[in-house]
Structure formats: C-alpha cells, structure tokens
Design an enzyme around this catalytic site. Sequence first.
Site, mmCIF file in Angstrom:
data_model
loop_
_atom_site.group_PDB
_atom_site.id
_atom_site.type_symbol
_atom_site.label_atom_id
_atom_site.label_comp_id
_atom_site.label_asym_id
_atom_site.label_seq_id
_atom_site.Cartn_x
_atom_site.Cartn_y
_atom_site.Cartn_z
ATOM 1 N N CYS B 86 0.898 -1.169 0.069
ATOM 2 C CA CYS B 86 -0.017 0.153 0.071
ATOM 3 C C CYS B 86 0.790 1.078 -0.010
ATOM 4 O O CYS B 86 1.541 1.474 -0.996
ATOM 5 C CB CYS B 86 -0.921 -0.092 1.228
ATOM 6 S SG CYS B 86 -2.273 1.021 0.901
ATOM 7 N N HIS B 203 -3.783 -5.420 0.829
ATOM 8 C CA HIS B 203 -3.022 -5.516 2.134
ATOM 9 C C HIS B 203 -2.929 -7.197 2.448
ATOM 10 O O HIS B 203 -3.981 -7.624 3.216
ATOM 11 C CB HIS B 203 -3.846 -5.108 3.110
ATOM 12 C CG HIS B 203 -3.587 -3.369 3.326
ATOM 13 N ND1 HIS B 203 -2.408 -2.861 4.038
ATOM 14 C CD2 HIS B 203 -4.334 -2.277 2.756
ATOM 15 C CE1 HIS B 203 -2.555 -1.653 3.828
ATOM 16 N NE2 HIS B 203 -3.668 -1.099 3.139
ATOM 17 N N GLU B 205 -1.278 -8.489 4.760
ATOM 18 C CA GLU B 205 -1.189 -8.703 6.183
ATOM 19 C C GLU B 205 -2.543 -8.747 6.914
ATOM 20 O O GLU B 205 -2.732 -8.959 7.908
ATOM 21 C CB GLU B 205 -0.113 -7.682 6.922
ATOM 22 C CG GLU B 205 -0.568 -6.298 6.847
ATOM 23 C CD GLU B 205 -0.757 -5.416 5.854
ATOM 24 O OE1 GLU B 205 -1.012 -5.926 4.744
ATOM 25 O OE2 GLU B 205 -1.132 -4.275 5.876
#
Lengths: 779, 238, 78, 78
Positions: B86, B203, B205
């Site tokens: 990002c 994302h 994560e």
Amino acid sequence: MPDPVITPALIKQHGLTPEEFERIRGILEREPNLTELGIFSVMWSEHCSYKNSRPLLKQFPTKSPKILVGAGEENAGIIDIGDGLAIAFKIESHNHPSAVEPFQGAATGVGGIIRDIFTMGARPVCAVNSLRFGPITTVDGSPAGPAVLKNRRLFTGVVAGIAHYGNCFGIPTIAGEVYFDASYEGNPLVNAFCLGVLRHEQIARGAAKGIGNPVFYVGPATGRDGLAGAAFASQDLTEESAEQQRGAVQVGDPFMEKLVMEACLELLATGAVAGIQDMGAAGLTCSTCETAARAGTGIEIDLAKVPQRAPNMTPYEIMLSESQERMLIIVHKGREEEVKRIFDKWDLPWAEIGFVTDTSRMVVKNHGVVVADIIARKLADEAPVYQREAREPAYLAAVRAFRLTGVPDTTDPAGNLNTLLAWPTIASKNWVYRQYDHMVRDGSVVCPGSDAAVIRIKADSLPTAADATAAVTEKYLALKVDCNAVYVYLDPYEGAKTVVAEVARNLACAGAVPLGSTDNLNYGNPHNPEIFWQLRESVRGLAEACRAFNAPVTGGNVSLYNQNPGGPIDPTPTVAMVGLVEKLEHVTTQWFKDAGDAIILLGEIADRQDPLLGLGGSAYLQRVHGLKTGSPPRCDLEREANLHLALRGLIHTGVVKSAHDCSDGGLAVALAECCISRPIARETPGLIGAVIDLSGYGDLRQDALLFGESQGRVVISVAPLHAAKVIAQAQALGVLASRLGTVGGSALQITTSAGKLEGDTRGLHDHWWHALARAMSGE
Amino acid sequence: MNFAVLQFPASNCDQDAVHVLRNVLGHSARLVWHKDTSLGGADAVIVPGGFSYGDYLRTGAIARFSPVMQAVQAFAAHGGLVLGICNGFQILCEAGLLPGALIRNRSLQFRCEHIFLRAPTPDSPFTNRIPAGQLLRVPIAHGEGCYFADDTTLGQLRAQNRILWQYVDAAGQPTDAANPNGSLDNIAGICNERRNVAGLMPHPERAAEGLLGSADGRLIFESLLHELTARAARPPAA
Amino acid sequence: MKAKIIITPKKAVLDPQGKTVQNALEHMGYQGIGAVHVGKYLEIEVTGDPAVLQGQIDEACRKFLSNPVIEDYKFQIE
Amino acid sequence: MKAKIIITPKKAVLDPQGKTVQNALEHMGYQGIGAVHVGKYLEIEVTGDPAVLQGQIDEACRKFLSNPVIEDYKFQIE
Ligand SMILES: Nc1ncnc2c1ncn2[C@@H]1O[C@H](COP(=O)(O)OP(=O)(O)O)[C@@H](O)[C@H]1O
Ligand SMILES: [Mg+2]
C-alpha cells in the site's frame, strides 16, 4: 490595545445573561476584563457546562462494579473488560462546525474524540460515527432542487472528512448509522465515537497535581481557529452565527494527531506525567482550569510562551482558540528532559508554559502581566444550572390519535420491498463505509454491514507498557450506535427506550453482552418548553433502558440549539453501546449461511396490542404513504432484555448460524438483508434466497405483517436438525419462537394469506447496495 | 527469518505487519525507525502501509527522502528482498525502486473492501507459493492506488512477467468492474527487473488469519519465506 | 520573494478529477467548457540570491515537489 | 482560450500540508525557505466571449471550484 468596556451588549454577545454576569462579578469580587469574560462565556456554555441538561443527566445509571472511571470524572469513562484490561470510549458531536464546513467540521470532530480517548492513557483502536442529513433524493424522483443538492454536498463532505481523518490517523471506522430526514436540513448531525484500550494501571488523569510541577504545551502553534467554538455550538445555528464562524474554521491535521498520540502514550509509559488533558472545546481555557479544579490546585501560565501561528494574537484569542491537536501535560518536576526527548523524537512543537501552584487560582499572564485570575474550581464547577420549563408539544395529540383506518393495506408488497430497500435511510451504507478504512490494525472481525461490528483486542492494541513482555489475553468487543429519531419525535419516552433497546439488540445479535454505553443528546433550543419536554422525557426513557440492559452510561455529550430557520431537528439521542463477546466462536453475523437452514423468528410476529401494529413512525408509512406520524412501536424493556438473554444463550450453545434484528422496514426488510448482505468481494455479493411462509398470520394486515416495526424481534438461522430443539429452548427461556421457513434458492419468497411476494436476490441486492451511490450521482 | 518493518511517523500498518510476521508466521520482525540508517542485518524488508508523512504533497513523496530509505536502496542494490504494501508500494515507486506511479483512484474516493487477486506468474520471490489459478481474497484500503506507467514501461512489465498481481472478478477475469481504482491492466502489484523488490496496493497482512475473514494473504508471506529459506541454504556467492 | 510553482498532470495520465470538474460544470449549465485539468499550486517564501534560488527551486521541483512520471512543472520567482 | 485558476488556502486557516512540505524542504537542506502554501491549479479550456467568460468563471470559482470558507481564488483567461 486597551480592553474594551464591558457593556450589556458585549455580555449578550458572549451568550451570557445579566444574572450570569452578576454571578461572575460575585465570583471575581470585581469586574471581569474582556479575557475573563471570554473565559467564563466558553466555560459556561452548554457545550462545556451542561447548564441546561445537568439535572436530567443525573437520572442515568452510571455505576457498575466494572466501571473504573465514571461519567463526568474525566474526559471519558473507563470500563474493566477483565484480565487487567480496560476500555475508554465516548461519543461527541460536531454538528455546527459540520454545517459550516462539512469536510473540516467532521474531520475535526473525529480528531477531537480521538484526543479525548488517548488523554485517558488509552490507545484508540476504533471509531464509530452517527450521521444525519436532509433528504438526498426527491420523493417522486424529480430532479433535485437546491436543498437536496446542498444535502448531498454536506453528506459528501462529512463522509470524506471522517474518512480523511480516520484513515490517515490509522483507526478503523468500524460501525455507524446514517439517517435522512427533512428536519436535519441545514443542520446535519455528526456524532463521532472513539474507543481505546489500556491496562488498569495505565489510566491517566486530567489533574494538575504536584505544586511546582511544570506545565507543557505540545502540538501545533495556536491560531485564531474556531474562536469560541464551544459558544458557537451553544446557540441556534443562524446565517449570522455561521458567518461569524466561517472566519475561524478549524482545520484538522491527522498526521499531527498521530504524532501527538504516539508521543503522549510513549511519555505516559515513562511515568513522568502527573496529569494530561487535551485542548478540545475552549482550548487552553478549559484544559487549564479543569486540570487545576480536579486536583484542587492552582495553575499559572504565561501566554507569551505559547507557540502562536498568527502575529499579534490577543490573550483573549489565545485563551479561546480551538486550534486542533494540542495537549496540556503536567510533568513531574525534574523529569523535563525525558519529556523533551520524546517530543523531539516525534518532531513535535512544544513549550513549557507554566507551573502548578497552591493558590487554587487559574492565573494567566501575558509577558508577565496578569490578564486573568479566577478561582479554578468556581469557573470549572460552579456554572449556573437551570431547571427549564417543560411543556408537552402540541403535535403529540394528533400523533396519538392517528389510526390506520385511512391507510389502505398494500397491494404491491414486492414493489414496496424494493422501494424500502432503496430508501436511503434503509439502503446499504457501503457508499459511506467503503470510504473508511475499517480494517486497519488487524482487528476487524466483523466489518460494517452486519448488525454490530466486532473488533479483536490484542497485545498491540494497547499503549506501550513499561513491562512489554506481559501476556495479553485477546478480547472481542462488539459496537454499534443507533437512534431512530422519528420514534423519539413521535413519543420521546417510548422512542428513547427503543433507541437503547435496538442498539442492545444489535449487540446481542453479534453475540455480545453489554458493558456500557455513551450517548449524544442532539436537540433543538431548550428555551422552548416543548423541546425541553422532549429532552426530559427522552432522557427518562434512555436512563430506564440503560438500566434494563445493564449498560451504564460512562459519559456522553449534549448538543442543543440544533435548529435552522425551518425549525428544530427531531430529538435525536444517539446511543453507542459496547459489549463483550466472550469467545470468538460466539461472534455471529446477520446473513444466512447455508441452503437448507431453518429460519426462526424470536419474538412475537407483531405487537397485537399496538393499535398500529408497529406501523406508527415506520419507514413504510414514511416512504410509501408520506406519513410521519402515529405512536411508534412500544418497547417492553423486560421482554426485550429477556429476548437478548435468550438469544445469547442460544448463540452460546453454538447452533445459531446467523442473527439479525428487525428494525427499520420490519420483517420483510430484515429477511431481505439476511439474503443479500453477505459481502464477499468487490462486485461479488454473497447471495442466497429463502422460502418463507407467513400464511398462518392471516389475521394481520399485510403491510403490518411485512413492514411493521414491532420491537423485540430477531431472525435467526440454524441447521435444520437443530430447529425443533432451538424453538423449544427459546420457549423454555420465555421467548416466543416460530419457524418461518428455509434458506435456499436464488429468490426471497414470502407467502402470506393474501398471496406471494417474490424478489430475485440479485435484484433486491441491486436496489439496496447501489441506492446511495445512485442518489449521490443524481441517477 | 529476520524482518525489518520500516516505521515512518504516520505508518499505521507497521504493527499489523509485525503482528503477522511474528505471531502468525512465527518469525522475528523488528520495527526500524525512519531516522535510522541501518536495517540491522535483516533478511528482508517490509515497507508497510499508512500515511508516512501524512501523505501531504504526494503519497510517499517525503518518505523516500528519509534516512532509512538510503539503507533500503543499498539493501535492494545487493539483491535483498523488499516488499512494499500500500503506502509502502507508493514509497518504493517514488524512490525509483519500482517503476511507475500511483495516482488518485478514478472514483476520487478512498476504497476499503475485499477484492480478488490473481498472480499471473509464480516466478518471483513474492508469488512462488501461490498455486496457479488460485484467487486470493484480500482487502484494499487506499485513496491513491491507480497504477500508472508510460507505454514503454508497461510493455516491459508485461514482457518481463513483472505484473505480479492483478485485480480480477470471481471468475478470475481482469474486468473493468473488478478494477477498484482504474489501474492500467488492472495492476495491483509489480516487481523490479531484478525481481527482488515488489510492491502491491492490497493488504496481505490483513488477510492472514481466518478470524479476519481470509488467510489468503499468507501465501505472499510464505512465498517470501520460501525464497529466504532457499537463499539461506545456498552457499554464499564468492 | 516568492517562488510560485505550478504542477500539472502529464497529458497521458488519467485525470479523473479534471473530468469530474468538467462534467459538473457542464451539468451546472456553463457553456463553452472544454477539457479541465487539475494540478497543484505551491507558493514558497524564499530569501537569497535569485540566481541560486532559481537552481534550487528547479531541483526541488524535479526531485521532490513533482513526480516526473506523472507531472510537469513550471515556476517563477518574484 | 484557457482559464487558469489558482486556489490557495486562506491565510488565517491552518495549512498542514504547506507546513509539512516546508519542514521537508528544510530537512533536505534547502536554505532560505520560509512559509509554504499548497493550493490547487485548474486549467479549463473555454470558448466564447471573454467578457461573459470572465463573469462565468468567477461565479464557478466562487460557487463550486473553491471553498470560500477556507480558500481564496484568482484567475486569468488567456
Ligand atoms: N456511517 C457509517 N459508518 C460506518 N458504518 C456504517 C455507517 N452507517 C451504517 N453503517 C453500517 O451499516 C450497517 C447497517 O447499519 P444500520 O442500517 O444502522 O443497521 P441497523 O438497521 O441494524 O440499525 C451496520 O453494520 C453499520 O455499522
Ligand atoms: Mg440491526
């Protein structure tokens, strides 16, 4: 510049009455100067002093063994959530600033409430918002006029402002609500909520303790922003008041706030801080006198040391400025170096501006010359309190007399369902929450789009601890904010109970037990006896309901004078509630899961003792018949609490696959939402149909059966083999339960004694999901 | 393995990356402050999401000048693995470690939602564990994620198989409707020519644990770990 | 003195904001509106030798204030 | 013709973006840098009678292109 003479006109301009001015003279034992007049005027504004509402607020339940810091003690209340962890949360309004400048008004509203939370020593972990605007569509689909266009602009600006601040700061905005109603035209409501997490021993206090301790200012320089914003919030919104405020719009800087927050939490962990308070409404004034008042000490500052953004600012301006992202920190003497090191690490502007004294006075100097000298406690705690006159509003007689006799039953239930699903107040709010980062911080277990959001608390949700190795037990919190203000308008007492019941029900649907609540009372001008009556009656209802659900109030906010030239807003007591989901397995979402599952209704199909069968104040009457009247559905608190208990009991047994409450739009809308609200990915909804049989309820009007909003109802789904057992268990717990149908297929089919309503899930989804985007693009 | 997760003043996905690397995948991860000049012997670098310096002026514009980015430049020049997520992707583009730029979403609005990703090639340290044809369900959260590069660059990205992730629909097709921001070629992420530096807007994560709705993002970290393990087993170059 | 800098999106780059403004203006009934481009304007207070400043501002524009992949710049010191 | 519009934050209003850019420039070692303000630049292709356009663009700036609460604008048609 010599101080101007204090004239009656000047006093009035400051929103103070002649009697209040006399009281000020009494406290000072002399004439106030201009700076002092300004200081009293902001501290004694409704926004800071609650002078019109305080007696009413006493009714709220504010105690429970879990409450560590109670309502009114500090900037936000704190609740124990077990295993040494606690949460701080609060809601606050930024209505008038948002009316003047929607983007910055809403952004600084978010910034303000985040500061209230980290001031308590907590790390902010999620945000919630409650919004109201005038209509963004025309009733008949005709081209939008200036009023509708303006409402759209306000809506666009407010949502973008919240997104800007929250996203950049890095807090997930995880739940909310949005209503559209003509009463908010020109006076939108923007209520922002924030929740933070901390360990019990990390609670920070806003008290100026320790005689001789230095007082630090940290954050950007003070400008003329938001001069006297608290006073502005405490008068009717008029063209003139708005114009005055335009010159002083506060601009938010989320980047700065992030730095200030990290630095403050790091600083608190060192133990060098004796007291800390944000500079919110009434800025430097409020933070200095309140910290001194809380500690029973005095405080002395010199304005010459305050960083200033504009040249030649007067003491009056510096004391009343509401420049954002500033904090006041009282430091243990001798630990100044640690403080400076941390501020410098985060590249933050700071200044040592004064010290704590034993005089119990707030002394403000400018280059050594005293410009204000007031006993802190008298300023902070001895604002006048008013018992306003209350009178039942005249319109209520007609509301109570309303009956359905003149309203023909529906002949097009499928059409009505589509219409309701696309009505902005009911439609999916994805246009809003997709602009918010609702997943940052890796804790969003249930994102916006289900009844209540669920967030995971883990080790990194907490502020830095002195002992970083201590293990942290993961926790799951559910949150929601709600308020059906039309109900409150039509029956302030009953409506207010329903507000609390609905928010508690949403938590129960997610599998949570309430921990506490925070409320934002948004009303018109309290000098109008009818409005004060609305306020009084609804606070009574809120208080009773918060007791019934064991959700004590830990704090809140009062926003009065929400009027525009067209009249007052509907009374809007928004309530945000936080609950604990004990185990991850208990987290429940609203959408149907698997074909073949049994659909069961908990609660009675309709309140047959209600002459309007739940249609009073309903979305159906408003949207389909253009009627905003009738007594709203009754709220039986005991029954409702029992329903939540039973629902949670069933969830705990592990058989409940989905739970969704019936609210705006009634049973048909709730069922449709169960079929279409599962999000999978962009442009890929998770759709599943349902076959429902309501033909056994032929004694009820169709419209009431499908769209009535009787309270105390929840739609759940369970595997077919559990259906009979679940119904029996619910009934054993004193809750009526009946099987309505089965999950499956690609359409929602509802059979009633009058015929069949059928809606293809794709079509239903399209109406509901895209309604706001379409409205906003003028389609 | 040892990961360095960069921390700019307004990084806000730094903790999330550390959480996943440490608590979900069981590796060691350390935050490296933007004023630091050393990566402390890390095996790989994650440039996390957030708003680095408030993202004023342009996303990532100020961050690229921070001292730690000098260290990242050197690390990448030596073949070290760097993944930008990002805002991290935006920073790597600004720093010239990746080609192209990320501009305002074509909707002009911030977008946070789950999307489907396809990894067109397993031939990279960031995609080697993603089974051919498998779609990853991962969230995005950005206002400026529209990937742009001039035609020459785009041609190279295609020809050299450097488009590592694309936005696709549920059927795996890179349709316009599946494109959340207007990126050319539905590009969600790319790598450099040497294939040791990559960036993506989504994302991973936030999609590494079932309780958050998807664990598909783990495949990206597992790819990285796979490569690091392979490198560790290889004798050091003479 | 002030350095006044104008940064505009390169022609090849998608400019959705420009397009949106154009549509809105047409919608509001303005006549004779063609393409719209939205860029940035920076004003920097500067002191020093104008010739040196010229070079410095140019460098700052190239390296930092604009992104040459997507933007053009021009400036003036007055 | 082109209407060239410059929109800047009002002086009294906080400009966090300008402040951050100023800090960054100082950090990078540029000398003699004072306050920085970051605004918008719009270029609109227009056709029509310049006198009429003048009024139209002014109105568009006031009512739509700028936010008069926090921004000032100026423009030129060339
Ligand atoms: N302003 C908002 N911000 C974030 N989420 C929102 C907002 N408005 C609505 N939502 C989300 O959309 C869903 C539906 O909201 P709402 O219609 O208020 O639910 P309910 O009918 O249960 O009261 C909820 O998950 C809610 O949190
Ligand atoms: Mg609900």
